[in-house]
Design an enzyme around this catalytic site. Structure first.
Site, mmCIF file in Angstrom:
data_model
loop_
_atom_site.group_PDB
_atom_site.id
_atom_site.type_symbol
_atom_site.label_atom_id
_atom_site.label_comp_id
_atom_site.label_asym_id
_atom_site.label_seq_id
_atom_site.Cartn_x
_atom_site.Cartn_y
_atom_site.Cartn_z
ATOM 1 N N ASP A 52 57.748 28.420 28.415
ATOM 2 C CA ASP A 52 56.799 27.312 28.332
ATOM 3 C C ASP A 52 56.921 26.542 29.643
ATOM 4 O O ASP A 52 57.926 25.859 29.874
ATOM 5 C CB ASP A 52 57.129 26.412 27.136
ATOM 6 C CG ASP A 52 56.129 25.264 26.996
ATOM 7 O OD1 ASP A 52 55.340 25.032 27.931
ATOM 8 O OD2 ASP A 52 56.143 24.603 25.948
ATOM 9 N N ARG A 113 59.238 25.579 42.463
ATOM 10 C CA ARG A 113 60.500 24.985 42.943
ATOM 11 C C ARG A 113 61.700 25.822 42.503
ATOM 12 O O ARG A 113 62.632 26.068 43.264
ATOM 13 C CB ARG A 113 60.641 23.559 42.419
ATOM 14 C CG ARG A 113 61.910 22.892 42.942
ATOM 15 C CD ARG A 113 62.158 21.516 42.383
ATOM 16 N NE ARG A 113 61.205 20.527 42.855
ATOM 17 C CZ ARG A 113 60.281 19.955 42.104
ATOM 18 N NH1 ARG A 113 60.180 20.267 40.829
ATOM 19 N NH2 ARG A 113 59.454 19.073 42.596
ATOM 20 N N TYR A 143 40.318 19.510 33.920
ATOM 21 C CA TYR A 143 40.544 20.851 34.484
ATOM 22 C C TYR A 143 40.251 20.850 35.983
ATOM 23 O O TYR A 143 41.032 21.380 36.781
ATOM 24 C CB TYR A 143 39.665 21.866 33.748
ATOM 25 C CG TYR A 143 39.913 23.297 34.180
ATOM 26 C CD1 TYR A 143 41.146 23.894 33.959
ATOM 27 C CD2 TYR A 143 38.904 24.047 34.800
ATOM 28 C CE1 TYR A 143 41.383 25.208 34.356
ATOM 29 C CE2 TYR A 143 39.133 25.353 35.189
ATOM 30 C CZ TYR A 143 40.369 25.938 34.968
ATOM 31 O OH TYR A 143 40.616 27.235 35.365
ATOM 32 N N LYS A 147 42.908 21.696 39.033
ATOM 33 C CA LYS A 147 42.765 22.815 39.980
ATOM 34 C C LYS A 147 42.610 22.318 41.425
ATOM 35 O O LYS A 147 43.018 23.009 42.355
ATOM 36 C CB LYS A 147 41.604 23.718 39.554
ATOM 37 C CG LYS A 147 41.909 24.497 38.264
ATOM 38 C CD LYS A 147 43.119 25.413 38.404
ATOM 39 C CE LYS A 147 43.389 26.224 37.146
ATOM 40 N NZ LYS A 147 44.528 27.142 37.295
ATOM 41 N N VAL A 176 35.616 34.497 34.433
ATOM 42 C CA VAL A 176 36.330 35.724 34.067
ATOM 43 C C VAL A 176 36.381 35.767 32.547
ATOM 44 O O VAL A 176 36.752 34.767 31.916
ATOM 45 C CB VAL A 176 37.793 35.712 34.591
ATOM 46 C CG1 VAL A 176 38.434 37.085 34.406
ATOM 47 C CG2 VAL A 176 37.860 35.276 36.050
HETATM 48 P P1 NAP Z 1 44.015 33.209 29.191
HETATM 49 O O1 NAP Z 1 43.619 34.601 28.869
HETATM 50 O O2 NAP Z 1 43.844 32.153 28.150
HETATM 51 O O3 NAP Z 1 45.525 33.225 29.717
HETATM 52 C C1 NAP Z 1 46.212 32.039 29.973
HETATM 53 C C2 NAP Z 1 47.686 32.347 30.012
HETATM 54 O O4 NAP Z 1 48.417 31.128 30.279
HETATM 55 C C3 NAP Z 1 48.204 32.889 28.681
HETATM 56 O O5 NAP Z 1 49.093 33.959 28.926
HETATM 57 C C4 NAP Z 1 48.962 31.700 28.099
HETATM 58 O O6 NAP Z 1 50.052 32.177 27.301
HETATM 59 C C5 NAP Z 1 49.485 31.056 29.376
HETATM 60 N N1 NAP Z 1 49.930 29.678 29.149
HETATM 61 C C6 NAP Z 1 49.195 28.609 28.749
HETATM 62 N N2 NAP Z 1 49.985 27.541 28.617
HETATM 63 C C7 NAP Z 1 51.255 27.950 28.919
HETATM 64 C C8 NAP Z 1 52.521 27.317 28.953
HETATM 65 N N3 NAP Z 1 52.680 26.018 28.625
HETATM 66 N N4 NAP Z 1 53.606 28.029 29.331
HETATM 67 C C9 NAP Z 1 53.480 29.341 29.661
HETATM 68 N N5 NAP Z 1 52.318 29.998 29.640
HETATM 69 C C10 NAP Z 1 51.211 29.310 29.268
HETATM 70 O O7 NAP Z 1 43.203 32.678 30.467
HETATM 71 P P2 NAP Z 1 43.002 33.325 31.911
HETATM 72 O O8 NAP Z 1 41.552 33.300 32.179
HETATM 73 O O9 NAP Z 1 43.736 34.603 32.062
HETATM 74 O O10 NAP Z 1 43.676 32.190 32.804
HETATM 75 C C11 NAP Z 1 44.719 32.459 33.740
HETATM 76 C C12 NAP Z 1 44.611 31.494 34.902
HETATM 77 O O11 NAP Z 1 43.377 31.733 35.584
HETATM 78 C C13 NAP Z 1 44.597 30.020 34.506
HETATM 79 O O12 NAP Z 1 45.342 29.293 35.449
HETATM 80 C C14 NAP Z 1 43.134 29.651 34.594
HETATM 81 O O13 NAP Z 1 42.961 28.293 34.860
HETATM 82 C C15 NAP Z 1 42.693 30.522 35.750
HETATM 83 N N6 NAP Z 1 41.249 30.763 35.823
HETATM 84 C C16 NAP Z 1 40.583 31.355 34.788
HETATM 85 C C17 NAP Z 1 39.207 31.546 34.891
HETATM 86 C C18 NAP Z 1 38.374 32.181 33.799
HETATM 87 O O14 NAP Z 1 37.127 32.096 33.853
HETATM 88 N N7 NAP Z 1 38.963 32.828 32.821
HETATM 89 C C19 NAP Z 1 38.516 31.140 36.049
HETATM 90 C C20 NAP Z 1 39.243 30.548 37.077
HETATM 91 C C21 NAP Z 1 40.604 30.367 36.962
HETATM 92 P P3 NAP Z 1 50.586 31.509 25.956
HETATM 93 O O15 NAP Z 1 49.441 30.814 25.280
HETATM 94 O O16 NAP Z 1 51.112 32.702 25.201
HETATM 95 O O17 NAP Z 1 51.671 30.583 26.414
#
Ligand code: NAP
Length: 243
Positions: A52, A113, A143, A147, A176
């Site tokens: 976490d 870090r 959000y 970012k 995505v």
């Molecule tokens: P996702 O499928 O919901 O995956 C998010 C991941 O973050 C999950 O593995 C979740 O795991 C983990 N997470 C959330 N809170 C956490 C915590 N406190 N500790 C550890 N892990 C945590 O979404 P995604 O699209 O792959 O997002 C990945 C990254 O890409 C994010 O930073 C997101 O902002 C960025 N992003 C996504 C998009 C998009 O359109 N999808 C676009 C631009 C940027 P658990 O819930 O199991 O902890």
């Protein structure tokens, strides 16, 4: 043999979406990967541990074990992140603000870090930013702020790392198709599905390929930022849909 063969990596947020696809792509290239997320049962890696990123003790435990078992660290991919809600800022709550900023900003900085002292020569840090960190769109203030912070931190860290053989990249994707929207809409699958309706969004594997591109440049080349969007998206707020 690929240039990543035999390297080691930590990928956060690897239980789903971009993090999971990145861990898979790295392992395909011969990287030994420690993966972390809160839903440990969904993790696939050489070492899968609950993590976490909002909890300092959890992060310390994770990094200590990962580094001990991997025997040093070459790559950190900060993938853990989320958004909550698509409401006007007036309707956002202090609780959501804390979760989003603690995860996307504090968690990413904390993991960086903790990992930095263990990074070997020619180490590489990849931060998952977003196009939301480059241009605001409506009803996403927390959000967007998080970012922009990721991008600011990455710029600042690059200044502080100058002269050390550690590379640092932000990958800023647009739309995505992952569980991101399901999380954002607090499990409302209809609202989540609508985000991807009538448009060919990117797949998590597309972003993983971008990360691999940055990681596989020659050591003297640093890909500072990589912005990648679906062809049908011109900005955070503008998506061309077929219906
Ligand atoms: P996702 O499928 O919901 O995956 C998010 C991941 O973050 C999950 O593995 C979740 O795991 C983990 N997470 C959330 N809170 C956490 C915590 N406190 N500790 C550890 N892990 C945590 O979404 P995604 O699209 O792959 O997002 C990945 C990254 O890409 C994010 O930073 C997101 O902002 C960025 N992003 C996504 C998009 C998009 O359109 N999808 C676009 C631009 C940027 P658990 O819930 O199991 O902890």
């Amino acid at each position: 043999m690929g240039v990543l063969q035999g390297k080691t990596a930590i990928v956060t947020g690897a239980s789903s979406g971009i993090g999971a696809a990145t861990a898979k792509a790295l392992r395909r290239e011969g990287v030994r990967v420690a993966v972390g997320a809160r839903r440990a049962d969904r993790l696939e890696g050489d070492l899968a541990l609950e993590l976490d990123v909002t909890d300092p003790a959890s992060c310390e435990r994770f990094v200590e074990r990962a580094v001990a078992e991997l025997g040093g660290l070459d790559v950190l991919v900060n993938g853990a992140g989320l958004a909550l809600g698509r409401d006007s800022f007036d309707e956002s709550t202090e609780e959501d603000e804390q979760v989003v900023l603690h995860t996307n900003v504090d968690g990413l900085i904390r993991m960086t870090r903790l990992c930095l002292p263990h990074m070997r020569l020619w180490g590489h840090i990849v931060n998952l930013g977003s196009i939301a960190g480059r241009q605001a769109y409506e009803h996403a203030a927390l959000y967007v702020a998080s970012k922009f912070a990721v991008r600011g931190f990455t710029y600042a860290l690059r200044e502080d790392l100058l002269g050390r053989p550690i590379r640092i990249t932000t990958v800023d994707p647009g739309l995505v198709e992952t569980d991101f929207s399901l999380v954002r809409f607090r499990g409302d699958s209809e609202k989540a599905r609508a985000v991807y309706a009538g448009v060919e969004a990117m797949r998590p594997e597309d972003v993983a390929e971008c990360i691999l591109f940055a990681l596989t440049r020659p050591p003297h080349v640093n890909v500072d930022e990589l912005v990648v969007k679906a062809l049908a998206q011109s900005s955070g707020g503008r998506i061309l849909r077929t219906e």
